[in-house]
Design an enzyme around this catalytic site. Structure first.
Site, PDB file in Angstrom:
ATOM      1  N   ALA A  44     -13.278   0.536  -6.498  1.00  0.00           N
ATOM      2  CA  ALA A  44     -13.532  -0.894  -6.461  1.00  0.00           C
ATOM      3  C   ALA A  44     -15.102  -1.091  -6.241  1.00  0.00           C
ATOM      4  CB  ALA A  44     -12.944  -1.868  -5.463  1.00  0.00           C
ATOM      5  N   ARG A 331      12.472   4.714  -2.882  1.00  0.00           N
ATOM      6  CA  ARG A 331      11.434   5.341  -1.681  1.00  0.00           C
ATOM      7  C   ARG A 331      11.766   4.921  -0.401  1.00  0.00           C
ATOM      8  NH1 ARG A 331       5.247   4.808  -3.925  1.00  0.00           N
ATOM      9  NH2 ARG A 331       5.451   6.334  -5.396  1.00  0.00           N
ATOM     10  N   GLU A 426      -8.292  -1.796  -2.212  1.00  0.00           N
ATOM     11  CA  GLU A 426      -7.266  -1.702  -1.191  1.00  0.00           C
ATOM     12  C   GLU A 426      -7.578  -2.498   0.175  1.00  0.00           C
ATOM     13  OE1 GLU A 426      -6.163   2.260   0.020  1.00  0.00           O
ATOM     14  OE2 GLU A 426      -4.708   1.712   1.575  1.00  0.00           O
TER      15      GLU A 426
END
Lengths: 637, 227, 250
Positions: A44, A331, A426
């Site tokens: 990013a 998961r 993130e």
């Protein structure tokens, strides 16, 4: 305070286009008069810094690593999603959007996720043009593979190093701008504070990690692209240096922190082997296609060599509990089941925190050669780390913290509630809701950096009325002085324990009570214990060395200090969110077969926390409204 | 452009490689020429007189060789100086992993070769070191190279000196030949081993060819024939 | 395991350094080398001494941050590993392991084992990219790239920029690093327009940074944690020669 997401009006597919059409622009000749500070040079950050510099803005990019290329995006293995529909299997922007939204358990903003899917294709175009060597078909076209949470093949990949190759593309684009003098790069530089004047982000305070010098840099806009906070758990798949200090310091200066309790646990990692361990290594989930997960039925068998435990004394707990899915249970379910058997004392390996992943049956069924062909490189990694041969004895695996969906709250423009502070990748909370699908992190980081920020930062700058702050402004000086004072305080710490021992203890507590499964009692206990440990950390930590030079322990002490405060917020958020959704699993709220049970009536909102000095954080709720989708249950049966 | 051309270390590498290849070519012809000694004195003496038939060609050739040796040595020396400068503080334990001794000692072997060749020229070309055995003529009136060589190599110390000198040349070549392939960009994936084997093979060939003469003399295979 | 570490300690960039020996009478063989360094540092801090400065980050062999020449080999014993992937069990009982920083004029020591590798960044800034600004890219599948070509580009692109090639090279040359980038972009059709400029500029910058030149000893290839092939060096030499000739022709 009402949180305004600034989501454009109109049908989903038209929102971004309309928004772009209405965005304010800065004349190319005027752009060089403005300066944008970009902290973090991962996917990013590097892509934003490069793109803004290409447009003509002055850019200063900061990273704590010795080179922009080392940001932890580099470690992403799997791939990057895009709605190209090259395989002609019915993929579309809508499907990618819907899969991502559903994968996030309907806890993300509809319009943001739709835009992410819309921009996904341009990311692939851009990366290919930069020379990213994606996997190809013999005909010369790009290859795709399938990934979790989708029924189409839409994942582009570059062997097992997709993140590395995409980051090198962005890093090279940034390097080009640095070479042209359009961007300035500050490596080995860590952000210690955000400068806020009149409620607007005006600059950052950074520490040169080589000389120890603490200075202020002012800009017209600040972009934080500093990654996630998984290291609050100490052991995670993150790099050792990954930290939350930049976003936490911004939070302390007024930026809201959204959904901190959303953390993602990856089920197949190599377990902790000893007290000194510094890192958990991810193993591809594909191993579960042929491996069988088990632990001994009896606690007393746990120390024995697995080969000596007869078939009847083994508990293939996933197959037992989830007969239809078996070892391929989702998961979060697999992770929690592993934790459960280990909690019963039936875990294997050092510390009793591990379960077997056994390939004996697969080797017998498929042959050694076929198993080697499918998983050879993973068996090699396993051997390298554990020195055990997984062809002869079963692997040991255990879940580990992998990604954090929460982050600073941002609106549709990726701007936080502090004007001038943009947050990308993130570090923000925006697109993954309560759970991130595989191959979506790279997509989000690059969409933010290449295509969203260059426009929205420009829009903000076009509306600026006051000039850039001088670095001798009183607020800059105050922030620098505070940072200097803070560093001095730490360097004089002469307690009896190391920073690492406190980080470890904090991590263990977080993992125990706020990890895979959370319940009210444990969270309350945790909420009581963290401040006590934090207090001890502040009083009883020992540091040596100098403030004006390389001092990794000092850096780490300040990061862990911030982790302690963040941990308390995570805990508060986890307590507050009295439902299960995605990566946030409250034991009290589950379906009979162990799936997360959402409570849309009470919790279909973003929890944005405001920092209050000396007091409890204040919760602001941004309701999540789904205009064109139906909030269905997350069901992959 | 000019600056880039003269300053670039890569250009020096090209010079070293190209002159190296040319000198290697000369050495190959030299070896084949030498081997004619096994055909008898008439053959080698005829060959020697043929080489000297035209002074223009002879001196042109010699000048060419000299220029090449100078360019090879000069560029190599300049590179070596740059390379020394690139690591001012030495390792305590010098990393040697993965490289051959030959590749790490090119400057050393090159310097020894220079001394060896200088002596060789004084010995056989200028004929200054052993004038007592160097000026015979054969029955055709040609310079009797055969007897000069045989009488020289009957001295074990001189033979040994030559064998060591030639070994040094070939040691140098064992890396130099493959290195030239790399410097000139002629290595392609999958052919790396072939190239290093080729380099080794040509070095061994030259060593065998060159050292066979003193060895044959010492073992009495090549003897003085009554003229 | 009983081992000793002889670690290079150097206070500042131009300070005089020295080796200091640290005992590990009971090192856990399953610890990674860097975890042993962590343990050492924790011990040193509690003893009131300064910890050893060393670079590291991802600890899974991909970021390229870790360095150090360990027992005479960059990244320590073992093939195709980085320092963070070296384990204590790779040493023998009683070993005295010398740990030195990467040494090169272009990599000045900042402190202890930490060196400044920003010269590698500046080489990339000189030309290690494709000049394609965001937004100007054509449709990704518009230019087909043969799988074999793409694979070769990837092989070269796998470089992690750790500098082990420089550390081990007897000339402290960054040729393998530079060649890998020139090769990566040189294989792909996207990199053709700037192929000559790239070769000229990157090689020139390497010289300016004070790296030595290549002697083709291939030690770099042998220590490269990612197995970057030295055939890339031949490719670079070829590209540079063509670039020189074509520039002369202009």
């Amino acid at each position: 305070m009402k949180l305004d997401a600034k989501t454009p009006l109109g049908p989903l597919p038209q929102k971004w286009g309309r928004h772009c059409a209405g965005i304010r622009l800065v004349n190319p000749a005027n752009r060089r008069k403005y300066e944008v500070l970009v902290v973090g040079t991962g996917l990013a950050g590097a892509s934003a810094a490069a793109s803004l510099a290409e447009m003509g803005y002055g850019v200063k990019a900061f990273c704590y690593q010795d080179s922009a290329r080392r940001a932890h995006s580099i470690a992403a293995q799997g791939g990057i999603n895009a709605a190209k529909n090259y395989p002609n299997d019915g993929d579309s922007v809508w499907r990618l959007f819907h899969d991502t939204l559903k994968g996030g358990d309907f806890r993300a903003r509809e319009a943001n996720v739709y835009r992410l899917a819309q921009l996904s294709n341009a990311i692939i175009d851009q990366s290919v043009a930069q020379g990213v060597p994606f996997a190809r078909e013999y005909g010369g076209g790009l290859a795709n593979r399938s990934f979790g949470g989708a029924q189409v093949s839409r994942t582009f990949y570059a062997r097992g190093q997709t993140g590395q190759q995409l980051l090198l593309g962005a890093y090279q684009a940034l390097a080009r701008q640095v070479g042209l003098g359009a961007a300035k790069l500050f490596t080995r530089t860590e952000m210690l504070d955000l400068v806020v004047v009149d409620g607007r982000a005006r600059g950052v305070v950074v520490r040169d990690m080589v000389t120890g010098e603490i200075t202020a840099h002012t800009g017209d806009a600040v972009v934080l692209a500093t990654g996630g906070y998984g290291n609050v758990y100490d052991l995670s798949t993150n790099a050792r240096g990954c930290n939350a200090s930049a976003i936490w310091r911004a939070h302390r200066k007024g930026a809201f922190f959204a959904n901190p309790c959303y953390t993602q646990i990856h089920p197949t990692c190599i377990p902790v082997s000893g007290e000194g361990q510094s890192k958990l290594t991810l193993m591809s989930e594909s191993l579960r296609n042929d491996g069988r997960v088990w632990v001994p039925k009896r606690v007393e068998d746990c120390g024995k060599s697995p080969a000596t435990i007869p078939e009847d004394d083994r508990d293939y707990f996933l197959e037992r509990k989830y007969p239809s899915y078996g070892n391929l249970a989702p998961r979060d379910i697999s992770s929690r089941a592993a934790k459960e058997v280990c909690d019963q004392g039936r875990g294997v390996g050092p510390g009793g925190r591990g379960v077997y992943l056994d390939f004996a049956d697969a080797i017998e069924r498929l042959g050694h050669k076929e198993v080697e062909g499918r998983y050879g490189n993973l068996f090699d990694i396993y051997h390298e780390i554990t020195s055990e041969d997984a062809y002869l004895a079963p692997m040991r695996i255990y879940p580990a913290v992998h990604y954090t969906m929460g982050g600073l709250w941002v609106d549709y423009n990726l701007m936080s509630n502090l004007p001038g502070l943009f947050v990308a990748g993130e570090a923000n909370f925006s697109d993954h809701g309560a759970n991130r699908l595989g191959a979506s992190a790279l997509m989000q980081g690059l969409a933010d950096g290449y295509f969203i920020l260059p426009l929205t930062v420009g829009d903000y700058i076009a509306g600026l009325t006051s000039p850039r702050l001088g670095i001798d402004h009183a607020e800059c000086k105050k922030s620098v002085d505070e940072a200097v004072h803070r560093v001095r305080g730490w360097i004089e710490a002469k307690g009896k324990r190391t920073v690492a021992s406190f980080h470890r203890e904090l991590g263990k507590k977080m993992w125990e009570y706020c990890g895979m499964a959370r319940e009210r009692g444990g969270l309350k206990k945790l909420a009581g214990e963290i401040p006590v440990l934090h207090e001890e950390f502040r009083k009883n930590t020992c540091l040596t060395g100098h403030a004006n030079g390389i001092n990794a322990m000092l850096e780490q002490a300040m990061r862990v200090d911030d982790f302690f405060e963040l941990a308390q917020l995570i805990c508060a958020d986890a307590l507050d969110r009295d439902e299960s959704c995605g990566g946030h699993f409250r034991v009290e709220h589950q379906t009979p077969d162990g799936e997360a049970k959402r409570d849309d009536a009470r919790f279909a909102h973003v929890s944005a926390w405001e920092h209050r000095a000396g007091g409890a954080p204040v919760l602001h709720k941004e309701p999540l409204v789904y205009e064109e989708t139906v909030m269905s249950g997350r069901n992959y049966k | 452009m000019n600056q880039l051309f003269f300053k670039s270390s890569l250009v020096k590498k090209y010079v070293v490689a190209l002159t190296g290849v040319a000198l290697y070519g000369f050495l190959l012809i030299h070896t084949l020429g030498n081997l004619q000694i096994f055909l008898g004195s008439a053959a080698i003496n005829a060959y020697a007189s043929l080489l000297k038939a035209s002074p223009e060609i002879l001196w042109g050739f010699r000048a060419g060789l000299l220029v090449m040796v100078l360019a090879h040595g000069l560029c190599a020396a300049l590179l070596a100086i740059e390379n020394r400068r690139a690591r001012p503080a030495a390792y305590e334990r010098i990393p040697k992993f993965g490289s051959t001794v030959a590749s790490r000692t090119m400057l050393g072997t090159g310097s020894v070769i220079l001394i060896f060749v200088a002596y060789h020229i004084f010995h056989f070309t200028v004929r200054a070191t052993h004038p007592d055995i160097s000026f015979f003529h054969d029955s055709h009136g040609r310079h009797d190279v055969y007897s000069m060589v045989v009488l020289s190599f009957k001295q074990p110390a001189l033979s040994l000196f030559y064998i060591v000198g030639v070994a040094c040349v070939c040691f140098h070549l064992s890396h130099g030949v493959s290195s030239a392939f790399y410097s000139l960009g002629m290595v392609f994936a999958g052919y790396e081993r072939l190239i290093s084997r080729f380099a080794l093979a040509v070095s061994v060939f030259i060593f065998c060819g060159m050292s066979s003469v003193p060895i044959a003399v010492m073992f009495g295979i090549l003897k003085l024939v009554p003229s | 395991m009983n081992i000793k570490l002889r670690v290079w300690r150097q206070e500042k960039p131009n300070a005089k350094g020295r080796f200091v020996v640290y005992d590990f009478p009971d090192a856990d063989p399953n610890m990674s080398f860097l975890e042993m360094m962590d343990a050492l540092n924790n011990r040193l801090v509690l003893q009131g001494e300064e910890p050893v400065a060393f670079d590291h980050d991802c600890r899974e062999g991909i970021c390229g941050a870790c360095s150090a020449v360990i027992g005479g080999k960059p990244h320590g014993p073992g093939k195709r590993i980085t320092t963070c992937q070296a384990y204590v069990r790779a040493f023998r009982e009683g070993d005295v392991i010398t740990v030195e920083p990467f040494r090169a004029r272009a990599f000045p020591v900042l402190k202890d084992l930490v060196v400044d590798r920003s010269a590698l960044d500046r080489i990339v800034q000189a030309g290690g990219f494709v000049s394609v600004s965001t937004g100007s890219a054509p449709e990704a599948n518009a230019i087909p790239v043969a799988k074999e070509v793409s694979d070769k580009a990837f092989d070269a692109a796998a470089c992690i920029g750790c500098g082990a090639c420089v550390a081990t090279c007897k000339n402290a040359s960054a040729t393998l690093f530079v060649a890998a980038k020139i090769s990566h972009l040189g294989w792909l059709p996207q990199g053709q327009a700037e192929r000559s400029r790239r070769a000229l500029n990157m090689v020139e910058q390497m010289g300016k940074e004070g790296f030595g030149s290549c002697s083709n000893t291939l030690a770099c290839e042998a220590v490269c944690p990612k197995g970057i092939s030295a055939t890339n060096i031949a490719r670079m030499n070829r590209d540079f020669a063509f670039a020189l000739v074509s520039r002369a022709g202009q």
